[in-house]
Each structure stands twice: as structure tokens, then as C-alpha cells.
Design a protein around this motif. Structure first.
Motif, mmCIF file in Angstrom:
data_model
loop_
_atom_site.group_PDB
_atom_site.id
_atom_site.type_symbol
_atom_site.label_atom_id
_atom_site.label_comp_id
_atom_site.label_asym_id
_atom_site.label_seq_id
_atom_site.Cartn_x
_atom_site.Cartn_y
_atom_site.Cartn_z
ATOM 1 N N VAL A 228 24.934 53.491 65.391
ATOM 2 C CA VAL A 228 24.992 54.510 66.626
ATOM 3 C C VAL A 228 27.115 54.150 66.002
ATOM 4 N N ASP A 229 27.828 53.505 66.279
ATOM 5 C CA ASP A 229 28.495 52.384 65.814
ATOM 6 C C ASP A 229 28.981 53.131 64.550
ATOM 7 N N ALA B 29 28.085 56.484 63.689
ATOM 8 C CA ALA B 29 29.615 57.855 64.420
ATOM 9 C C ALA B 29 30.142 58.032 63.560
ATOM 10 N N ARG B 30 30.845 56.772 62.626
ATOM 11 C CA ARG B 30 32.394 56.929 62.502
ATOM 12 C C ARG B 30 32.124 57.835 60.927
ATOM 13 N N HIS B 31 30.839 57.485 60.275
ATOM 14 C CA HIS B 31 30.658 58.388 58.684
ATOM 15 C C HIS B 31 29.393 59.747 58.987
ATOM 16 N N ARG C 253 20.418 62.638 72.400
ATOM 17 C CA ARG C 253 21.529 63.257 71.059
ATOM 18 C C ARG C 253 22.935 63.814 71.907
ATOM 19 N N LEU C 254 24.337 63.024 71.081
ATOM 20 C CA LEU C 254 25.559 63.383 71.427
ATOM 21 C C LEU C 254 26.069 64.140 70.810
ATOM 22 N N GLY C 255 27.129 64.984 70.961
ATOM 23 C CA GLY C 255 27.823 66.547 70.845
ATOM 24 C C GLY C 255 29.092 65.825 69.957
ATOM 25 N N PRO C 256 29.258 66.423 69.004
ATOM 26 C CA PRO C 256 30.581 66.524 68.146
ATOM 27 C C PRO C 256 31.926 65.621 69.355
ATOM 28 N N GLU C 257 31.897 65.705 70.657
ATOM 29 C CA GLU C 257 33.088 65.479 71.794
ATOM 30 C C GLU C 257 33.645 64.144 71.603
ATOM 31 N N ARG C 258 32.482 63.531 70.942
ATOM 32 C CA ARG C 258 32.208 62.060 71.586
ATOM 33 C C ARG C 258 33.112 61.278 70.436
ATOM 34 N N THR C 259 33.723 60.444 70.393
ATOM 35 C CA THR C 259 34.398 59.377 69.660
ATOM 36 C C THR C 259 33.442 58.105 69.190
ATOM 37 N N PRO C 260 33.637 57.721 67.941
ATOM 38 C CA PRO C 260 32.490 56.897 67.499
ATOM 39 C C PRO C 260 32.408 55.708 69.496
ATOM 40 N N VAL C 261 33.069 55.427 69.423
ATOM 41 C CA VAL C 261 33.384 54.179 70.709
ATOM 42 C C VAL C 261 32.368 55.093 71.756
ATOM 43 N N GLN C 262 32.455 55.986 72.291
ATOM 44 C CA GLN C 262 31.632 56.847 73.259
ATOM 45 C C GLN C 262 30.483 56.687 72.865
ATOM 46 N N SER C 263 30.214 57.150 71.897
ATOM 47 C CA SER C 263 28.808 57.207 71.258
ATOM 48 C C SER C 263 28.368 55.937 71.633
ATOM 49 N N ASP D 154 25.910 66.926 66.065
ATOM 50 C CA ASP D 154 25.865 65.971 67.014
ATOM 51 C C ASP D 154 24.591 64.431 66.684
ATOM 52 N N LEU D 155 24.983 63.497 66.936
ATOM 53 C CA LEU D 155 24.452 62.553 66.335
ATOM 54 C C LEU D 155 23.331 61.911 67.494
ATOM 55 N N SER D 156 21.912 61.578 66.561
ATOM 56 C CA SER D 156 20.292 61.698 67.913
ATOM 57 C C SER D 156 20.134 60.228 67.310
ATOM 58 N N GLY D 157 19.875 60.028 67.735
ATOM 59 C CA GLY D 157 18.570 59.012 68.196
ATOM 60 C C GLY D 157 17.460 59.093 68.646
#
Length: 163
Positions: free
Chosen positions: A87-88, A91-93, A40-50, A98-101
């Protein structure tokens, strides 16, 4: 097992993997050994960082997940390529905070799930990286997630698709 930004991913993973190899129970307080990994990645991550963070973490753990699988290295590379693209795009949409996987292995397929997007999966013409996803997977789909977005899932076969 679930890994978040706040926790070292290798700590829990190495304990569970070691327990599985030794045929013992997982250490106290940890769930039974599983054939999956979650992040799980939080909202502070940019798409590239995610994308980099998810791929980096899964790349460290997936060899243990696929231990003993036929074509393990080829399947690992395919799964990481597919994960990176999903993920790319997600993260952009992004639809949720959070982004989860999740990456799991059942002996025949590696199932990758990433969510949540604010729209259905775009066409490969809109997102060229999805050409790779379609080429390396045998099934792809979406369902509505818990936060009203779309969760994308794909199945990477352990044995290559017949061309």
C-alpha cells in the motif's frame, strides 16, 4: 465483500462472519460468505493515511479470515507487513483515483492484491520495504489494471518458505 471509505467495514464483515460460524446463509442483500476482503481508499488519503487505514481495517478482519489456519498468527503478521509495504509503494506511485486492495485466503496461501501503480514495481534497492515483501512471499507479480496502471499481487504461504 467490498469496503469503501463511506461504509463501516465492521458492519458487513461481522454479519458475514457470524453467518458463516452459525452455518446459516448471509443476511438478505449480502453476497454469500467469502474468504476474502476488499478495500478502496479515495484520493484524499495521503500515502501514510492510506497505509494506516488499509492495515487497520485488514487487521480487524484477517483473524476471522484465517480462523483455523495453521500458524494463523504468524501468517496474519506476515500478511499485514506485506500489505503495509505494498500500500505504501502503491500510494506513492498511484495511477488511479482510488487505491484498491484485496486479501483472500485459499487454505494454502494468503493472496494480497493492491493497485494501481503508475509504473512497474520498483526494485528493492529503490524501495527497501520490498526486501521484506520478497522475503515473506513465495510469488510476486503484476498485471495491467482497468485504469492502465499496474496491479501488484503477492502470495504469502501459510507454511513458512524453506530457507
Amino acid at each position: 465483500m467490498t469496503i469503501s471509505d463511506a461504509m463501516s467495514p465492521l458492519w458487513v464483515s461481522s454479519l458475514q462472519t457470524a453467518a458463516a460460524r452459525q452455518g446459516t446463509a448471509a443476511p438478505q442483500g449480502l453476497p454469500d460468505v467469502e474468504n476474502s476482503i476488499e478495500f478502496r481508499l479515495g484520493p484524499e488519503r495521503t500515502p501514510v493515511q492510506s497505509m494506516r487505514r488499509a492495515r487497520g481495517f485488514v487487521a480487524k478482519v484477517v483473524p476471522a479470515l484465517l480462523a483455523g489456519a495453521p500458524n494463523a498468527k504468524v501468517v496474519e503478521e506476515a500478511a499485514l507487513a506485506v500489505l503495509t509495504e505494498l500500500v505504501d509503494v502503491t500510494a506513492r506511485h498511484r495511477a488511479s483515483i482510488d487505491l484498491s486492495g484485496r486479501v483472500s485466503y485459499d487454505g494454502d496461501h494468503v493472496l494480497i492484491t493492491v493497485g494501481e501503480m503508475d509504473q512497474p514495481l520498483p526494485s528493492s534497492e529503490e524501495e527497501p520495504g520490498l526486501f521484506l515483501v520478497h522475503r515473506l512471499t513465495d510469488e510476486i507479480g503484476q498485471y495491467r489494471g482497468d485504469e492502465a496502471g499496474y496491479v501488484t499481487w503477492v502470495s504469502v504461504p501459510v507454511r513458512p518458505k524453506v530457507q
